[in-house]
Design a protein around this motif. Structure first.
Motif, PDB file in Angstrom:
ATOM      1  N   UNK A  33      43.166  -3.868  50.398  1.00  0.00           N
ATOM      2  CA  UNK A  33      42.743  -4.769  51.472  1.00  0.00           C
ATOM      3  C   UNK A  33      43.225  -6.184  51.149  1.00  0.00           C
ATOM      4  N   UNK A  45      36.216  -9.175  46.944  1.00  0.00           N
ATOM      5  CA  UNK A  45      36.126  -7.863  46.308  1.00  0.00           C
ATOM      6  C   UNK A  45      35.557  -7.930  44.886  1.00  0.00           C
ATOM      7  N   UNK A  47      32.486  -8.734  43.654  1.00  0.00           N
ATOM      8  CA  UNK A  47      31.179  -8.079  43.493  1.00  0.00           C
ATOM      9  C   UNK A  47      31.247  -6.581  43.803  1.00  0.00           C
ATOM     10  N   UNK A  51      30.172  -3.259  41.340  1.00  0.00           N
ATOM     11  CA  UNK A  51      29.206  -2.241  41.772  1.00  0.00           C
ATOM     12  C   UNK A  51      29.855  -0.853  41.793  1.00  0.00           C
ATOM     13  N   UNK A  58      28.135   5.712  36.232  1.00  0.00           N
ATOM     14  CA  UNK A  58      26.870   6.454  36.357  1.00  0.00           C
ATOM     15  C   UNK A  58      27.113   7.851  36.919  1.00  0.00           C
TER      16      UNK A  58
ATOM     17  N   UNK B 168      19.548   5.046  39.447  1.00  0.00           N
ATOM     18  CA  UNK B 168      20.487   3.920  39.328  1.00  0.00           C
ATOM     19  C   UNK B 168      21.673   4.105  40.279  1.00  0.00           C
ATOM     20  N   UNK B 169      22.129   5.365  40.389  1.00  0.00           N
ATOM     21  CA  UNK B 169      23.245   5.632  41.314  1.00  0.00           C
ATOM     22  C   UNK B 169      22.848   5.323  42.753  1.00  0.00           C
ATOM     23  N   UNK B 172      22.983   1.676  43.207  1.00  0.00           N
ATOM     24  CA  UNK B 172      24.364   1.187  43.366  1.00  0.00           C
ATOM     25  C   UNK B 172      24.867   1.475  44.782  1.00  0.00           C
ATOM     26  N   UNK B 173      24.532   2.679  45.276  1.00  0.00           N
ATOM     27  CA  UNK B 173      24.937   3.049  46.641  1.00  0.00           C
ATOM     28  C   UNK B 173      24.337   2.056  47.638  1.00  0.00           C
ATOM     29  N   UNK B 175      23.358  -1.078  47.025  1.00  0.00           N
ATOM     30  CA  UNK B 175      24.008  -2.397  46.899  1.00  0.00           C
ATOM     31  C   UNK B 175      25.382  -2.354  47.573  1.00  0.00           C
ATOM     32  N   UNK B 176      26.113  -1.238  47.349  1.00  0.00           N
ATOM     33  CA  UNK B 176      27.439  -1.141  47.952  1.00  0.00           C
ATOM     34  C   UNK B 176      27.343  -1.210  49.482  1.00  0.00           C
ATOM     35  N   UNK B 179      27.298  -4.503  50.933  1.00  0.00           N
ATOM     36  CA  UNK B 179      28.525  -5.327  50.889  1.00  0.00           C
ATOM     37  C   UNK B 179      29.452  -5.065  52.083  1.00  0.00           C
ATOM     38  N   UNK B 183      32.006 -11.049  54.194  1.00  0.00           N
ATOM     39  CA  UNK B 183      31.744 -11.605  52.867  1.00  0.00           C
ATOM     40  C   UNK B 183      30.787 -12.804  53.021  1.00  0.00           C
ATOM     41  N   UNK B 190      34.931  -6.710  54.797  1.00  0.00           N
ATOM     42  CA  UNK B 190      35.124  -5.792  53.671  1.00  0.00           C
ATOM     43  C   UNK B 190      34.693  -4.382  54.077  1.00  0.00           C
ATOM     44  N   UNK B 191      35.468  -3.402  53.708  1.00  0.00           N
ATOM     45  CA  UNK B 191      35.159  -1.979  53.909  1.00  0.00           C
ATOM     46  C   UNK B 191      34.836  -1.624  55.371  1.00  0.00           C
ATOM     47  N   UNK B 442      20.619  -6.571  47.412  1.00  0.00           N
ATOM     48  CA  UNK B 442      22.061  -6.696  47.142  1.00  0.00           C
ATOM     49  C   UNK B 442      22.685  -7.991  47.635  1.00  0.00           C
ATOM     50  N   UNK B 445      21.664 -10.925  45.526  1.00  0.00           N
ATOM     51  CA  UNK B 445      22.224 -10.789  44.178  1.00  0.00           C
ATOM     52  C   UNK B 445      23.669 -11.284  44.162  1.00  0.00           C
ATOM     53  N   UNK B 446      24.449 -10.840  45.158  1.00  0.00           N
ATOM     54  CA  UNK B 446      25.861 -11.234  45.213  1.00  0.00           C
ATOM     55  C   UNK B 446      26.005 -12.742  45.460  1.00  0.00           C
ATOM     56  N   UNK B 449      24.914 -14.803  42.443  1.00  0.00           N
ATOM     57  CA  UNK B 449      25.871 -14.632  41.340  1.00  0.00           C
ATOM     58  C   UNK B 449      27.089 -15.520  41.557  1.00  0.00           C
TER      59      UNK B 449
END
Lengths: 156, 495
Positions: A33, A45, A47, A51, A58, B168-169, B172-173, B175-176, B179, B183, B190-191, B442, B445-446, B449
């Motif tokens: 991208x 990208x 962050x 993740x 994991x 935890x997975x 992560x899913x 948080x993803x 995103x 942005x 994004x995505x 999420x 957090x981003x 950070x």
């Protein structure tokens, strides 16, 4: 190992593999991208990559655990029932936008209730008409918050 | 906050306020009484309908359903030996034997009084503890907030029932998923892969309802069809007389305290509190010999503790924006959807709302007594409803709720996909609470950070060397992460 446990273990491994493939594909897509130039930490990208990397690590640990240990998942009582319920629900939620709320809800209840073991035809029809009907009356006419209508009837 | 109290009370005493409190508590009791629905699904079902309301009544409705459902779970536990909610599982141990002896009304009476006591004390704890905690957290900048959110994220570990890795997975899913879309700093997509429907990201509500409510329907469809249990004889709640409390008040006090302390700790939850309190009652009650055979102290231990958790769990949720369990994660999502950012600034920015929430929560717990007594008789026949009717109604209500919020059919598609993925993951033992926690926390957090990295010229270590608060929070986060891992490792080594 009993065949049921083997099957459940396979199911667990397949799900973990699917998750891993998804995570890797998403991670690779971050390099394809295009974005405006920014220093690494301020890249859009930055962050998501952290993740996704954690997800992949994991996932690999989870996959190894699934291969090594048997899962305690309950077996599916009836495959055709669960597949039908999922399929009918997916079609139902997709139809609401185009066919309105009442008709798809009625058809959904007519199909779904027998799948859950309800055999009384009168009760099935009554529920299928009454529940969506009451909701349409309540929202469209009492609360004045219109629900989507069918392209055939325009009333419900 | 005290200056905002008159305005808050006027909101609560308006027709809408009274209706919301009464209807929400009643609905919560009835939904909580239905085995398998649970507090999380009950709150998720009601969630979309709150989006047409103003902020205070909307949050109040959810709180009422939450507190009502925790109490309602005891009705099914006592009358049919099936806990309506996981937190009522310990109530079965003494409630059902008592009901089988022909004292179902009295058993529910003990449960009702204990629940009300637990809930009221927890409301007082919420009123006093949350503003203090929030006042302390007001000093936080982006770096401290990042460390705080990191600490909040570690509650994923404690809500990960079954497998830590899977929890935890799921986190992560979550948080993803947060995103996807624009942005937060540069605004670039994004995505989205060219799909304009994803430009605003995934609808949080659709994902929450999908993974909790819809996946529950699929899980029920995959299990053998259940027959409804037989009801014991029940003709209404009978409150225990004052003389019956002699020798039991100490146990009540201890249970309320256990519930409050456990409630404030992120990730422990009402079910854990109920069992710990039950175990403590069994160890220390003067009536411990009768535990398991219909001893009222057993019911009191479990019910006082699980209702005491409700207010306690809201303390970190409101004051710090950290959800304590799955239900408070859903509540947090709701607040976000209403444009409310739970956290240190909430008390200062929206004192009326906070005062209304606190006062409302107190009233809700008071309402549990009359409404519980009135509705137990109504809820009892509901226990006979066949599962199929309940499941079909849940799908229809979820679809209605999701469409209703934005009128966007794409959200329904997201809900369907989330339900299917939630079903697949839950079958494999993935907990869903971490996914929601990840999705809610999420974005902050981003953002913090990246803001922190700007402030420290890209030096991540400086986050912890320059800010003592961030350092302490990071150590706390590390401990919160490591302790369960070490415990798990030791247990597996023993096994």
């Amino acid at each position: 190992m009993p065949p049921t446990i083997t099957k459940l273990k396979q199911e667990s491994v397949i799900v973990q593999l699917l998750l891993l493939i998804t995570a890797i594909a998403l991670y690779l897509s971050t390099f394809k991208q295009g974005f405006t130039d920014a220093e690494a930490a301020q890249s859009p990208m930055f962050f998501p990559r952290i993740i996704l990397m954690l997800w992949i690590v994991l996932n690999i640990i989870g996959l190894i655990q699934s291969v090594r240990h048997s899962n305690v998942t309950n077996p599916i009582a009836s495959w055709w029932r669960i597949l039908l319920v999922i399929a009918v629900t997916c079609v139902y939620v997709n139809l609401i936008g185009s066919e309105g709320f009442f008709l798809p809800s009625m058809v959904f209840a007519l199909i779904c209730l027998p799948l859950f073991g309800i055999r009384n035809g009168v009760l099935i029809v009554l529920f299928a008409v009454a529940v969506p009907g009451v909701l349409v009356l309540l929202f469209n006419h009492m609360l004045g918050m219109p629900l989507p209508t069918s392209r055939f009837t325009h009333y419900f | 906050m005290l200056s905002a109290l008159p305005e808050a009370i006027s909101i609560l005493l308006s027709l809408e306020g009274i209706l919301v409190l009464m209807l929400g508590t009643s609905l919560g009791i009835v939904l909580g009484a239905m085995p398998g629905i649970g507090s999380t699904v009950a709150v998720a079902i009601v969630l979309p309908f709150t989006l047409t309301m103003s902020q205070a009544p909307a949050v109040m409705l959810l709180l009422a359903v939450y507190a009502g459902s925790v109490y309602g779970g005891s009705i099914a536990a006592i009358l049919i030996n099936t806990p309506g909610t996981p937190q009522s599982a310990a109530t079965c141990l003494d409630g059902y034997p008592m009901a089988k002896r022909g004292q179902a009304g009295l058993a529910l009476g003990w449960a009702t009084v204990a629940s009300v006591c637990g809930g009221l004390v927890s409301a007082v704890v919420l009123i006093f503890a949350a503003p203090q905690l929030a006042a302390f957290a007001l000093e936080f900048g982006p770096i401290e907030t990042f460390a705080l959110i990191l600490l909040g994220m570690t509650c994923i570990v404690s809500v990960s029932t079954g497998s830590l890795i899977k929890g935890l997975m799921a986190g992560m899913l979550g948080i993803f998923l947060s995103t996807v879309g624009g942005d937060p700093i540069l605004g670039e997509m994004r995505f989205t892969f060219g799909n304009w429907q994803l430009f605003a990201g995934f609808n949080l509500l659709a994902v929450v309802i999908g993974v909790f409510a819809l996946s529950e329907v699929f899980i029920r469809a995959s299990a053998p069809i259940s027959n409804v249990s037989e009801l014991v004889t029940f003709s209404g709640i009978e409150l225990p007389r004052w003389s019956m409390w002699r020798g039991r008040l100490r146990n009540l006090g201890k249970s309320v305290l256990i519930g409050n302390v456990i409630g404030v700790l992120p990730g422990t939850g009402a079910a854990t509190a109920a069992f710990i309190s039950y175990a403590e009652g069994r160890r220390s009650s003067p009536n411990r010999a009768g535990f398991g055979d219909g001893e009222p102290d057993g019911i009191v231990s479990s019910e006082a503790a699980n209702n005491a958790v409700t207010g306690g769990a809201l303390v970190p949720t409101m004051a710090l924006g950290i959800p304590g369990d799955a239900i408070t994660a859903v509540m947090l999502a709701t607040l976000t959807l209403h444009g409310i950012t739970p956290g240190p600034n909430l008390v200062q920015e929206n004192p009326t709302l906070i005062a209304a929430i606190f006062a409302g929560f107190f009233i809700i717990n008071l309402l549990l007594l009359p409404l519980g007594m009135a509705l137990a008789r109504v809820a009892a026949p509901v226990l006979r409803i066949r599962e199929g009717f309940m499941m079909s109604a849940i799908v229809i209500l979820c679809a209605l709720g999701i469409y209703f919020v934005r009128g966007n059919p794409f959200d329904l598609l997201v809900m369907g996909c989330a339900g299917f993925i939630g079903f697949l993951l839950r079958r494999q033992g993935f907990p869903m609470a971490p996914l929601v926690i990840g999705m809610v926390l999420g974005p902050t957090l981003e953002l913090t950070l990246r803001q922190g990295l700007i402030l420290t010229d890209g030096n991540f270590l400086a986050f912890f060397t320059d800010s003592p608060i961030a350092f302490v929070l990071a150590i706390a986060a590390l401990l919160a992460l490591m302790i369960p891992i070490v415990r798990n490792f030791r247990t597996s080594k023993k096994d």
